[in-house]
Scaffold this motif. Structure first.
Motif, PDB file in Angstrom:
ATOM      1  N   GLY A   1       0.796  -1.219   0.000  1.00  0.00           N
ATOM      2  CA  GLY A   1       0.000   0.000   0.000  1.00  0.00           C
ATOM      3  C   GLY A   1       0.829   1.270   0.000  1.00  0.00           C
ATOM      4  N   GLU A   2       2.148   1.150  -0.099  1.00  0.00           N
ATOM      5  CA  GLU A   2       3.026   2.321  -0.123  1.00  0.00           C
ATOM      6  C   GLU A   2       3.084   2.894  -1.539  1.00  0.00           C
ATOM      7  OE1 GLU A   2       5.754  -1.041  -1.363  1.00  0.00           O
ATOM      8  OE2 GLU A   2       3.917  -0.790  -0.205  1.00  0.00           O
ATOM      9  N   PHE A   3       3.461   4.163  -1.661  1.00  0.00           N
ATOM     10  CA  PHE A   3       3.563   4.827  -2.956  1.00  0.00           C
ATOM     11  C   PHE A   3       4.986   5.290  -3.184  1.00  0.00           C
ATOM     12  CE2 PHE A   3      -0.847   5.239  -1.725  1.00  0.00           C
ATOM     13  CZ  PHE A   3      -1.508   4.917  -2.899  1.00  0.00           C
ATOM     14  N   TYR A   4       5.384   5.299  -4.448  1.00  0.00           N
ATOM     15  CA  TYR A   4       6.702   5.824  -4.804  1.00  0.00           C
ATOM     16  C   TYR A   4       6.728   6.154  -6.290  1.00  0.00           C
ATOM     17  CZ  TYR A   4       7.348   0.888  -6.032  1.00  0.00           C
ATOM     18  OH  TYR A   4       7.195  -0.364  -6.535  1.00  0.00           O
ATOM     19  N   PRO A   5       7.566   7.121  -6.690  1.00  0.00           N
ATOM     20  CA  PRO A   5       7.690   7.460  -8.106  1.00  0.00           C
ATOM     21  C   PRO A   5       8.672   6.528  -8.803  1.00  0.00           C
ATOM     22  CG  PRO A   5       9.005   8.982  -6.814  1.00  0.00           C
ATOM     23  CD  PRO A   5       8.320   8.052  -5.839  1.00  0.00           C
ATOM     24  N   CYS A   6       8.487   6.371 -10.111  1.00  0.00           N
ATOM     25  CA  CYS A   6       9.369   5.529 -10.922  1.00  0.00           C
ATOM     26  C   CYS A   6       9.566   6.218 -12.270  1.00  0.00           C
ATOM     27  CB  CYS A   6       8.733   4.151 -11.111  1.00  0.00           C
ATOM     28  SG  CYS A   6       9.742   2.977 -12.039  1.00  0.00           S
TER      29      CYS A   6
END
Length: 88
Positions: free
Chosen positions: A69-74
């Motif tokens: 459920g974590e978010f991160y940019p790619c």
């Protein structure tokens, strides 16, 4: 040295176009640690609240919702090498 293969995991992601701010805020929702929205702007730069703190997201980056459920940019080039579309 041992070699490893990434497990096949289906993720949710959205690409930052530079114009879909509200769509990304809706996708990310509220920061899991209760610090407001996961997507926010400071001095004309956009950030995604990750487990490691705020990470800048540039136009064209994909915002990924991880398996916990974590978010991160790619970056788009890494995203295209790592992920493929899933037919629903």
């Amino acid at each position: 040295m041992a070699k490893f293969r990434k497990r096949p995991v289906v993720i949710d992601a959205i690409q930052w176009t530079g114009q879909n701010y509200s769509e990304i805020r809706e996708f990310c929702g509220v920061h899991p640690q209760g610090h407001g929205h996961c997507w926010y702007s400071v001095d004309d730069k956009n950030y995604i609240g990750t487990l490691e703190g705020g990470m800048e997201a540039s136009k064209g980056d994909y915002i990924i919702k991880g398996v916990n459920g974590e978010f991160y940019p790619c970056k788009p080039d890494i995203f295209k090498k790592t992920y493929e579309a899933v037919e629903e």
